[in-house]
Scaffold this motif. Structure first.
Motif, mmCIF file in Angstrom:
data_model
loop_
_atom_site.group_PDB
_atom_site.id
_atom_site.type_symbol
_atom_site.label_atom_id
_atom_site.label_comp_id
_atom_site.label_asym_id
_atom_site.label_seq_id
_atom_site.Cartn_x
_atom_site.Cartn_y
_atom_site.Cartn_z
ATOM 1 N N VAL A 175 -1.195 -3.781 5.978
ATOM 2 C CA VAL A 175 -1.584 -3.146 5.425
ATOM 3 C C VAL A 175 -1.098 -1.793 4.802
ATOM 4 O O VAL A 175 0.575 -2.298 4.758
ATOM 5 N N ALA A 176 -1.361 -1.672 3.924
ATOM 6 C CA ALA A 176 0.004 -0.640 2.895
ATOM 7 C C ALA A 176 -1.111 0.024 1.949
ATOM 8 O O ALA A 176 -2.368 0.206 1.582
ATOM 9 N N VAL A 177 -0.398 1.591 1.926
ATOM 10 C CA VAL A 177 -0.311 2.676 1.016
ATOM 11 C C VAL A 177 0.080 2.528 -0.068
ATOM 12 O O VAL A 177 1.563 2.725 -1.014
ATOM 13 N N PHE A 178 -0.453 2.463 -1.519
ATOM 14 C CA PHE A 178 -0.134 2.775 -2.750
ATOM 15 C C PHE A 178 -0.633 3.700 -3.232
ATOM 16 O O PHE A 178 -1.078 4.255 -3.592
ATOM 17 N N ASP A 236 -4.883 12.104 0.938
ATOM 18 C CA ASP A 236 -4.198 11.887 0.026
ATOM 19 C C ASP A 236 -4.900 10.546 -0.466
ATOM 20 O O ASP A 236 -4.820 9.894 -1.029
ATOM 21 N N ILE A 237 -5.559 9.730 0.910
ATOM 22 C CA ILE A 237 -5.907 8.068 0.492
ATOM 23 C C ILE A 237 -7.699 8.450 -0.243
ATOM 24 O O ILE A 237 -8.229 8.733 0.356
ATOM 25 N N LYS A 238 -7.500 8.080 -0.674
ATOM 26 C CA LYS A 238 -8.962 8.395 -2.103
ATOM 27 C C LYS A 238 -9.831 7.257 -1.957
ATOM 28 O O LYS A 238 -11.354 7.121 -2.272
ATOM 29 N N SER A 239 -9.417 6.153 -1.846
ATOM 30 C CA SER A 239 -10.903 4.833 -1.222
ATOM 31 C C SER A 239 -9.715 4.163 -1.074
ATOM 32 O O SER A 239 -8.296 3.703 -0.531
ATOM 33 N N ILE A 240 -10.345 2.851 -0.121
ATOM 34 C CA ILE A 240 -10.037 1.182 0.508
ATOM 35 C C ILE A 240 -10.686 0.587 -0.275
ATOM 36 O O ILE A 240 -11.443 0.060 0.134
ATOM 37 N N GLY A 241 -9.757 -0.693 -0.515
ATOM 38 C CA GLY A 241 -9.942 -1.937 -0.435
ATOM 39 C C GLY A 241 -9.560 -2.720 0.642
ATOM 40 O O GLY A 241 -8.517 -2.691 1.423
ATOM 41 N N GLY A 254 -4.264 -5.933 -4.855
ATOM 42 C CA GLY A 254 -4.939 -6.568 -5.702
ATOM 43 C C GLY A 254 -6.449 -5.866 -4.636
ATOM 44 O O GLY A 254 -7.288 -4.588 -5.566
ATOM 45 N N SER A 255 -6.448 -6.096 -3.579
ATOM 46 C CA SER A 255 -7.181 -4.745 -2.707
ATOM 47 C C SER A 255 -7.474 -3.557 -3.236
ATOM 48 O O SER A 255 -8.647 -2.798 -3.638
ATOM 49 N N ALA A 256 -5.803 -2.881 -3.532
ATOM 50 C CA ALA A 256 -5.749 -1.987 -3.691
ATOM 51 C C ALA A 256 -6.410 -1.426 -5.336
ATOM 52 O O ALA A 256 -7.382 -0.440 -5.675
ATOM 53 N N ILE A 257 -5.622 -1.792 -6.532
ATOM 54 C CA ILE A 257 -6.638 -2.316 -7.369
ATOM 55 C C ILE A 257 -7.982 -1.591 -7.666
ATOM 56 O O ILE A 257 -8.839 -0.818 -7.534
ATOM 57 N N LEU A 258 -8.549 -2.732 -6.553
ATOM 58 C CA LEU A 258 -10.521 -3.060 -6.538
ATOM 59 C C LEU A 258 -10.824 -1.425 -6.147
ATOM 60 O O LEU A 258 -11.372 -0.781 -6.690
ATOM 61 N N ALA A 259 -10.182 -0.879 -5.331
ATOM 62 C CA ALA A 259 -10.254 0.661 -4.567
ATOM 63 C C ALA A 259 -9.996 1.424 -5.833
ATOM 64 O O ALA A 259 -10.410 2.624 -6.064
ATOM 65 N N TYR A 316 -4.250 7.989 -3.817
ATOM 66 C CA TYR A 316 -3.245 6.893 -2.943
ATOM 67 C C TYR A 316 -4.448 6.174 -2.948
ATOM 68 O O TYR A 316 -5.468 6.608 -2.561
ATOM 69 N N ILE A 317 -3.713 4.839 -2.579
ATOM 70 C CA ILE A 317 -5.122 4.355 -2.042
ATOM 71 C C ILE A 317 -4.300 2.861 -1.204
ATOM 72 O O ILE A 317 -3.469 3.022 -1.474
ATOM 73 N N LEU A 318 -4.896 2.802 -0.255
ATOM 74 C CA LEU A 318 -5.168 2.186 0.977
ATOM 75 C C LEU A 318 -5.619 0.559 0.598
ATOM 76 O O LEU A 318 -6.779 0.136 0.772
ATOM 77 N N GLY A 319 -4.897 -0.532 1.062
ATOM 78 C CA GLY A 319 -4.678 -1.942 0.361
ATOM 79 C C GLY A 319 -5.382 -3.096 1.998
ATOM 80 O O GLY A 319 -3.996 -2.459 3.003
ATOM 81 N N ILE A 320 -5.996 -2.955 2.600
ATOM 82 C CA ILE A 320 -5.953 -3.991 3.706
ATOM 83 C C ILE A 320 -6.327 -5.636 3.432
ATOM 84 O O ILE A 320 -6.961 -6.006 3.029
ATOM 85 N N ASP A 321 -5.651 -6.669 4.299
ATOM 86 C CA ASP A 321 -5.169 -8.071 3.225
ATOM 87 C C ASP A 321 -5.445 -8.371 4.922
ATOM 88 O O ASP A 321 -4.569 -8.378 5.621
ATOM 89 N N ILE A 322 -6.306 -9.301 4.911
ATOM 90 C CA ILE A 322 -6.337 -9.842 5.909
ATOM 91 C C ILE A 322 -6.520 -11.351 6.407
ATOM 92 O O ILE A 322 -7.441 -12.023 5.712
ATOM 93 N N GLY A 323 -5.122 -12.401 6.419
ATOM 94 C CA GLY A 323 -4.367 -12.818 6.344
ATOM 95 C C GLY A 323 -4.084 -14.015 7.129
ATOM 96 O O GLY A 323 -5.500 -13.866 8.473
ATOM 97 N N THR A 324 -4.033 -14.817 7.616
ATOM 98 C CA THR A 324 -4.268 -16.181 8.414
ATOM 99 C C THR A 324 -3.698 -15.317 9.857
ATOM 100 O O THR A 324 -4.365 -15.970 10.680
#
Length: 492
Positions: free
Chosen positions: A17-20, A72-77, A433-438, A4-12
């Motif tokens: 935050v989501a696990v993909f 299960d979380i292998k990387s964080i973006g 997109g952040s998760a893809i980078l990770a 799994y990959i964790l993505g974090i988006d710091i929006g306005t």
């Protein structure tokens, strides 16, 4: 054991935050809310500590759901809003609240730089205009107005690099966020010492530059205790939200274009070469060796949200869409200018104001709703028309953000731009997109092409209606004329 990959988006307005999984499916997600502060005219601030608190809470909520094990979380973006100026001391504490991308307090400093250094010199170096929303004039503003506190500044961080720091204790500056610093050489991918000296900015205040998919560090014990994440989990540099959303929408090849439908609006055209326009934004894509020619507008989904909160709080967004659908294209002559906090590209006018034009006793609330949707679409057309002057070829638009959930709004944008609009299955493509980078960083994907092929799925495509486009082009001319006639009045 799943990867799994964790993505974090710091929006306005919130962090998402989501696990993909590898296929781009959301296993579990959470949203954390924080405040926007308006202490005085032209000032728009947020507290970075509130971002971190919201991120920690959301990660805890995700892990407590029972759907994901920290192992299960292998990387964080991480991605984040643009043009922050987070001044931290050596302990990592923010010295000031952060003036976000809508903040225009440094307009006078920009005028001084334009007179002393020259807009042309700045543009030739970094491929971007000089505006008060960018990071550089904000740094100078703090130095001038709070010199004693400013002396304590150790580093200047961006929104995503601040969260990276809180997770890892490592300092970073990713490539895609460099464009907000007007002493950055966009071609050489490095800081320009001569321009920094001219602006009296110490380059040592900026962290080392990383590619967006570079691993900066790993989750520390302290961060693990606060979030529930596994200590040692890799964390990447990440990037600016618009570029991350562009990747999450599947845009990685020349000519492909993302249409941004979040709080702000805009577009991002992917290209290989350095091809700026003085009225647009040029940044590095989060994908290596690619640029994005962007148009960024203030009044995207934020305008629709503002309308609902202040005038139609009893209506859902779906109910507002249903009402708007009762009004014909062109809103019977009613036009909205979405300049709700000044405007960015292509007019770059911090004094611009929002306008409703053409309403009379024959209009009702449905007209106001649809005119807001159409006004945001006109702002996209304005940016696309400007981009065409660089020779950019624009095909299908790939939409992301909350507005992509509205079929009516997507059709309006397709009709106004005269372009097909493809909507990805994921409605949190910026976080994806952040998760893809990770995922690329740790080898879950072979490369970016493999990542997009594996994780980005188009659920629906909207095609332009020729008759509606003709109507919108007539209204668009009026849209431009209204601003042109009111520009001087708005500045008073």
């Amino acid at each position: 054991m799943p990867d799994y990959i964790l993505g974090i988006d710091i929006g306005t307005s919130a962090c998402k935050v989501a696990v993909f999984d590898k296929a781009g499916n959301v296993i579990v997600s959470d949203t954390g809310i924080y405040n926007i502060y308006y202490p005085q005219n032209g000032y728009v601030e947020q507290k970075p500590a509130e971002w971190w608190t919201a991120v920690c809470k959301s990660i805890k909520n995700i892990l407590s759901s029972g759907k994901v094990n920290p192992n299960d979380i292998k990387s964080i973006g991480i991605d984040g809003q643009s043009w922050s100026a987070i001044l931290i001391d050596k302990t990592g504490e923010a010295l000031f609240d952060n003036p976000i991308w809508m903040d225009s307090r440094a307009i006078g400093i920009c005028d001084e730089i334009k007179n002393s250094v020259g807009e042309k010199a700045v543009f030739e170096l970094c491929g971007n205009p000089l505006t008060p929303n960018y990071t550089t004039p904000k740094i100078i503003w703090f130095r001038r107005n709070f010199p004693d506190i400013f002396k304590k500044t150790y580093k200047v961080l961006q929104s995503n690099s601040y969260i990276v720091y809180k997770l890892t204790g490592k300092l970073s500056q990713d490539l895609s966020q460099c464009y907000g610093l007007c002493f950055y050489d966009m071609r050489k991918k490095t800081w320009d010492k001569d321009m920094a000296k001219t602006l009296d900015i110490n380059i040592d205040l900026l962290p080392d530059i990383y590619y967006c998919h570079d691993i900066v560090g790993a989750v520390t014990k302290e961060a693990a205790d606060l979030t529930g994440l596994l200590e040692g989990t890799p964390v990447i540099a990440g990037g600016v939200d618009s570029a991350s959303g562009t990747l999450g929408a599947g845009v990685i090849s020349d000519g492909e274009t993302q249409e941004q439908g979040g709080q702000s609006g805009g577009m991002s055209i992917c290209m290989s070469g350095f091809n700026p326009h003085e009225k647009l934004i040029l940044c590095h894509h989060v994908v290596p060796d690619k640029y994005l020619l962007q148009g960024g507008t203030v009044g995207g989904g934020a305008s629709y949200k503002w309308l609902r909160e202040n005038f139609f709080p009893d209506l859902s967004f779906a109910e507002m869409d249903k009402l708007a659908n009762q009004v014909p294209p062109g809103s019977d002559g009613m036009i909205f200018l979405p300049y709700m906090a000044g405007e960015r590209s292509p007019i770059w006018d911090p004094k611009a104001k929002g306008v409703f034009y053409g309403f009379d006793f024959s209009k009702n609330k449905a007209h106001f709703i649809r005119s807001v949707m159409e006004g945001v679409a006109y702002s996209i057309v304005h940016n696309l028309d400007t981009a065409k002057k660089t020779g950019s070829v624009i095909g299908t638009l790939y939409s992301n953000g909350g507005s992509a959930n509205s079929d009516l709004w997507m059709q309006i944008k397709s009709d106004a731009t005269n372009r097909p609009i493809a909507v990805p299955l994921s409605d949190i493509s910026t976080t994806l997109g952040s998760a893809i980078l990770a995922g690329v960083a740790v080898g879950i994907y072979a490369d970016f092409a493999d990542a997009v092929k594996t994780s980005v799925v188009i659920k629906k495509t909207f095609y332009p209606n020729a008759e509606n486009h003709e109507v919108y082009m007539k209204r668009y001319e009026t849209y431009l004329e209204i601003y042109g006639n009111l520009k001087e009045t708005m500045g008073k």
